[in-house]
Design an enzyme around this catalytic site. Structure first.
Site, short mmCIF file in Angstrom:
data_model
loop_
_atom_site.label_atom_id
_atom_site.label_comp_id
_atom_site.label_asym_id
_atom_site.label_seq_id
_atom_site.Cartn_x
_atom_site.Cartn_y
_atom_site.Cartn_z
N LYS A 36 0.81 -1.22 0.00
CA LYS A 36 0.00 0.00 0.00
C LYS A 36 0.84 1.27 0.00
O LYS A 36 0.30 2.37 -0.12
CB LYS A 36 -0.96 0.00 1.18
N THR A 44 9.95 -4.35 8.57
CA THR A 44 11.29 -4.93 8.41
C THR A 44 12.35 -3.83 8.36
O THR A 44 13.40 -3.91 9.01
CB THR A 44 11.37 -5.78 7.12
N GLY A 50 18.76 -6.73 15.07
CA GLY A 50 19.34 -7.82 14.31
C GLY A 50 18.46 -9.03 14.28
O GLY A 50 17.25 -8.96 14.51
N GLU A 116 21.02 -9.51 23.57
CA GLU A 116 19.90 -8.66 23.94
C GLU A 116 19.13 -9.31 25.09
O GLU A 116 19.44 -10.43 25.52
CB GLU A 116 18.99 -8.43 22.73
N ASP A 223 -3.93 -4.22 8.92
CA ASP A 223 -4.90 -4.49 7.85
C ASP A 223 -5.16 -5.98 7.65
O ASP A 223 -6.31 -6.40 7.49
CB ASP A 223 -4.40 -3.87 6.53
N HIS A 244 8.23 -1.78 23.34
CA HIS A 244 9.68 -1.73 23.42
C HIS A 244 10.05 -0.78 24.56
O HIS A 244 9.54 0.34 24.63
CB HIS A 244 10.30 -1.24 22.11
N ARG A 292 11.72 -8.11 27.59
CA ARG A 292 11.13 -6.79 27.36
C ARG A 292 9.91 -6.49 28.21
O ARG A 292 9.69 -5.34 28.60
CB ARG A 292 10.76 -6.66 25.87
N HIS A 353 5.36 -1.75 20.08
CA HIS A 353 6.44 -2.22 19.21
C HIS A 353 6.08 -3.44 18.36
O HIS A 353 6.38 -3.47 17.18
CB HIS A 353 7.66 -2.55 20.07
N ARG A 388 7.53 -11.92 22.99
CA ARG A 388 8.56 -12.28 22.00
C ARG A 388 9.96 -12.04 22.54
O ARG A 388 10.26 -10.99 23.10
CB ARG A 388 8.36 -11.43 20.73
#
Length: 538
Positions: A36, A44, A50, A116, A223, A244, A292, A353, A388
């Site tokens: 769109k 991305t 990373g 991380e 969407d 985040h 997180r 995030h 995640r």
């Protein structure tokens, strides 16, 4: 009305990986890719930190990565899916490297690996602090070499075409709902087109724009999830919205905030409150490298306790040369607003995030609707569970894009894909009786209200009263917007508002049904975890 062999919606890593592989497997068939916006305007592109992968067997193992993922997911991950993604990941990374992705290397030629939150080892491959941008670049260049891929920009997919459009009653209980293609608003011609395909592949990204502040770009309006929900497909775990912990705080900013990647804390950045105290040790033994959900709640707690709008990320002890090598864009962004990271701490606050839930799919990316696949942030594979693990998202997108490619290829070669016997019966889009909306404020004000409701009532910390208020206000916004939708010619603004209200509804309903605190869903009325571990399917 046009027919294509394979339809792809979205041009992030999930969409382009699949399209490229299909183009090479079926050089005589047509692959149509729709987006769109501009081809590279995807979630991305904004992935800084990373991609997590085990490719250093001397110091790391699949077992460690699997365990880290399961711990972060707080009991809701599918162990089978976690094992699939972790063990198949290295091959997918090798393919990306073969396509020209440049991950940073040490002087001896080995890859530089970051660490991380939630990771027990250094396993994050990166390209400075623009890893997603680098992977997107390599994929776009690869796709451009495929003559059987047509990539059309500025096409907004309105809805999936199913038996509903043939006049049949379709409900959640309808067996074998089928997807025949999509209705698309071509933003260049302002015409609505019908595109049919034997298989439709959704890689439509996330939904961060449902909140007032997000690290996501403006296109992240949920969407794909909203379309599948309207088509009576299964959606799950939408209450798990990852905030985040460290978006750059800029006073008065709404919309997309600049991300300060978690890799900065992985390299030794320290979170401090307004008094200069390194507070994370009071919340978790892993301090600044806790998962997180824990770090975001800790920051939220400190901000509320001290009455401030942000906390600080202290990088003053870093060697400038190393910071510039790994985080050049963060350095330049901070410098542009008067922050010298060698002298000043960086003001940061949590921002929406990543959506850990989404369109429910199986181990091959198949949704509950036949011939419809979903991969990437719009999907719910079982990898992320309730939270995640950092840098697992790009890995998941590559692994599931490949698994979808294998599954759809198999069906195409066996002739299983729907041949569209209903082609002549599928109606063109009906805009009869609609007109241009006379006042855009009806759309823009509703969007402001939605984002305020979601941010104030359905944020990092929730409770039953806030969720009930959010539910009532969303019901009213939905009624007003549906009335406007029925009487107006469709526009990107109206379509995005409609989709975001659906996303807000799904997040709130999921949070109401989950009567516990688990992972990213923290409810002060249910501070403990339930003994019954289950997904919320809507």
């Amino acid at each position: 009305m046009q027919q294509v062999d394979f339809l792809v919606i979205g041009t992030g890593i999930a969409g382009l990986t699949y399209a490229y592989k299909m183009a090479h497997r079926f050089p005589e068939k047509k692959i149509l890719v729709l987006t769109k916006a501009a081809a590279d305007e995807t979630n991305t592109k904004y992935a800084q930190g990373g991609v997590a992968v085990v490719n250093d067997p001397e110091h790391d193992s699949f077992e460690k990565h699997i365990e880290d993922t399961l711990i972060a997911g707080d009991g809701l991950c599918s162990k089978k899916i976690v094992e699939i993604v972790v063990t198949e990941g290295p091959d997918r990374i090798d393919e990306m490297i073969a396509l020209g992705t440049n991950f940073d290397k040490e002087a001896d030629g080995d890859y530089k690996r970051g660490k991380e939150g939630g990771h027990s080892e250094f396993r994050i491959l990166h390209h400075k602090d623009v890893t997603g941008w680098e992977m997107e670049r390599a994929l776009l260049e690869a796709v451009a070499t495929c003559p059987n891929i047509e990539l059309i920009k500025h096409c907004f997919v309105i809805d999936l075409i199913t038996q509903h459009h043939l006049g049949y009653l379709v409900t959640k209980a309808t067996p074998d709902i089928e997807c025949y293609g999509v209705y698309v608003l071509n933003l260049r011609t302002n015409e609505i087109e019908t595109i049919l395909s034997g298989s439709t592949y959704l890689a439509s990204g996330g939904n961060g724009q449902v909140y007032r502040t997000t690290t996501n770009p403006g296109i992240a309006t949920g969407d794909g999830v909203a379309m599948v929900y309207r088509a009576k497909g299964r959606i799950e775990n939408m209450e798990f919205i990852q905030f985040h912990p460290t978006a750059l705080f800029e006073a008065g900013l709404t919309g997309q905030a600049f991300l300060i990647t978690e890799a900065v804390r992985g390299d030794g950045g320290i979170l401090r409150n307004k008094d200069g105290e390194a507070f994370m040790e009071r919340y978790d033994a892993r301090k600044d490298l806790a998962p997180r959900d824990i770090v975001a709640r800790a920051i939220d707690s400190e901000m509320k306790r001290t009455g401030t709008e942000h906390v600080w990320l202290d990088c003053r002890h870093f060697e400038l040369e190393k910071f510039l090598e790994h985080f050049p864009n963060i350095y330049e962004k901070c410098k542009s607003i008067g922050i010298d990271i060698t002298q000043h701490m960086i003001p940061v606050a949590p921002a929406a995030h990543y959506s850990c839930g989404g369109i429910k799919v199986d181990a091959w990316g198949q949704t509950s609707i036949r011939n419809l696949y979903a991969v990437g942030e719009c999907s719910s594979t079982g990898l992320h569970g309730a939270n995640r693990l950092a840098s697992n998202s790009l890995l998941e997108a590559m692994v599931f894009a490949h698994r979808c490619f294998e599954q759809v290829s198999k069906k195409a070669l066996s002739g299983e894909l729907n041949e569209h016997h209903y082609k002549g019966a599928i109606p063109e889009w009906n805009a009869k009786g609609t007109m241009q909306p006379r006042e855009m404020i009806l759309i823009t004000q509703s969007l402001k209200e939605l984002r305020q409701v979601m941010s104030d009532y359905v944020g990092i910390v929730r409770n039953n009263i806030r969720l009930e208020r959010a539910s009532k206000r969303l019901d009213l916004l939905w009624e007003e917007t549906e009335q406007l939708y029925r009487s107006s010619k469709v526009s990107p603004q109206l379509l995005e508002l409609r989709n975001l209200i659906t996303i807000g509804y799904l997040i709130v309903k999921g949070a109401i049904f989950r009567k516990e605190s688990r992972g990213l869903n923290y409810n002060t009325d249910y501070p403990e975890k339930s003994a019954l571990v289950q997904n919320v399917v809507l």
